[in-house]
Write a protein that holds these residues in place. Structure first.
Motif, mmCIF file in Angstrom:
data_model
loop_
_atom_site.group_PDB
_atom_site.id
_atom_site.type_symbol
_atom_site.label_atom_id
_atom_site.label_comp_id
_atom_site.label_asym_id
_atom_site.label_seq_id
_atom_site.Cartn_x
_atom_site.Cartn_y
_atom_site.Cartn_z
ATOM 1 N N TRP A 66 -4.106 6.335 -1.519
ATOM 2 C CA TRP A 66 -3.448 5.227 -1.549
ATOM 3 C C TRP A 66 -3.977 4.406 -2.287
ATOM 4 C CZ3 TRP A 66 -5.751 7.357 2.759
ATOM 5 C CH2 TRP A 66 -4.975 7.822 3.732
ATOM 6 N N TYR A 88 -7.683 1.034 -4.471
ATOM 7 C CA TYR A 88 -7.451 2.191 -4.181
ATOM 8 C C TYR A 88 -8.319 2.677 -3.043
ATOM 9 C CZ TYR A 88 -11.249 3.618 -7.065
ATOM 10 O OH TYR A 88 -12.421 3.587 -7.551
ATOM 11 N N LEU A 137 -6.014 -1.112 3.422
ATOM 12 C CA LEU A 137 -6.227 0.316 3.068
ATOM 13 C C LEU A 137 -6.768 1.174 4.036
ATOM 14 C CD1 LEU A 137 -7.462 -0.425 -0.724
ATOM 15 C CD2 LEU A 137 -5.494 0.927 0.017
ATOM 16 N N THR A 162 -4.314 1.409 6.835
ATOM 17 C CA THR A 162 -3.365 2.612 6.332
ATOM 18 C C THR A 162 -3.786 4.169 6.433
ATOM 19 O OG1 THR A 162 -2.397 1.253 4.505
ATOM 20 C CG2 THR A 162 -1.817 3.445 4.388
ATOM 21 N N SER A 169 -9.283 6.746 -0.636
ATOM 22 C CA SER A 169 -9.153 8.152 -0.289
ATOM 23 C C SER A 169 -9.910 8.477 0.899
ATOM 24 C CB SER A 169 -9.372 9.092 -1.573
ATOM 25 O OG SER A 169 -10.685 9.172 -1.505
ATOM 26 N N ILE A 215 1.028 -1.107 0.136
ATOM 27 C CA ILE A 215 -0.075 -0.070 0.047
ATOM 28 C C ILE A 215 0.783 1.166 -0.157
ATOM 29 C CG2 ILE A 215 -1.858 1.292 1.294
ATOM 30 C CD1 ILE A 215 -2.745 -1.471 0.413
ATOM 31 N N ARG A 216 0.639 2.135 -0.864
ATOM 32 C CA ARG A 216 1.364 3.369 -0.950
ATOM 33 C C ARG A 216 0.622 4.706 -1.193
ATOM 34 N NH1 ARG A 216 2.637 4.987 -6.324
ATOM 35 N NH2 ARG A 216 1.898 3.585 -7.770
ATOM 36 N N ARG A 217 1.016 5.520 -0.531
ATOM 37 C CA ARG A 217 0.599 6.877 -0.884
ATOM 38 C C ARG A 217 0.788 7.346 -2.109
ATOM 39 N NH1 ARG A 217 0.591 12.144 3.038
ATOM 40 N NH2 ARG A 217 -0.384 13.659 1.698
ATOM 41 N N ASP A 275 -1.415 -2.727 -10.148
ATOM 42 C CA ASP A 275 -2.303 -1.759 -9.200
ATOM 43 C C ASP A 275 -3.926 -2.637 -9.096
ATOM 44 O OD1 ASP A 275 -0.455 -0.011 -8.504
ATOM 45 O OD2 ASP A 275 -0.632 1.059 -10.667
ATOM 46 N N HIS A 303 -2.657 6.990 9.176
ATOM 47 C CA HIS A 303 -2.049 8.260 8.699
ATOM 48 C C HIS A 303 -2.872 9.517 9.527
ATOM 49 C CE1 HIS A 303 -0.498 11.035 5.621
ATOM 50 N NE2 HIS A 303 -1.856 11.646 5.669
#
Length: 145
Positions: free
Chosen positions: A63, A74, A104, A107, A76, A7-9, A71, A111
């Protein structure tokens, strides 16, 4: 799922990834709920790159979940006081059931310094509602949009 998910921003220069995933995921999620014509119209408005950029400039963080070199989902979210709003949470159906949605959500929670997590779900989206209820969410209200 052979590869470990990551998982990445993402930044504004990567919002096209979100748009492309929405074009894959949304028709399958919503065609029987709101109809194909409305899906296309909503995708054109909600997932236009400019609309996503506006959300990001307004404080939304995005993310992307990746498995191997693909991918696959996602999310948000944005903070409103002490409440974290999860605006988008989507995973390709061929990658569901592997904990990506939970990853997700976790994450986003990691954050933001939020005390509450909230989201809106279409009342006819039974699979999503069932997922959220299994994940510990409770229904607070039903609001026409």
């Amino acid at each position: 799922m052979a590869a470990e998910p990551r998982i990445r921003r993402i930044g504004v220069d990567e919002l096209e990834i979100v748009r492309e995933l929405a074009l894959i995921i949304w028709p399958k999620c919503y065609r029987n709920i709101i109809g194909p014509d409305r899906v296309d119209a909503m995708l054109a408005v909600l997932y236009a790159t400019e609309a996503l950029e506006t959300e990001m400039r307004g404080g939304h963080v995005f993310w992307v979940a990746r498995v191997g070199d693909l991918d696959v989902g996602y999310a948000s979210a944005w903070l409103d006081g002490e409440r974290l709003w999860l605006k988008k949470l989507y995973v390709r159906d061929d990658f569901r059931g592997h904990g990506l949605g939970k990853a997700l959500i976790d994450t986003a929670l990691g954050h933001f310094p939020a005390r509450e997590l909230a989201l809106n779900v279409n009342k006819d989206n039974a699979p999503a509602i069932a997922y959220y209820l299994r994940s510990g969410f409770t229904q607070e209200a039903e609001t026409p949009v």
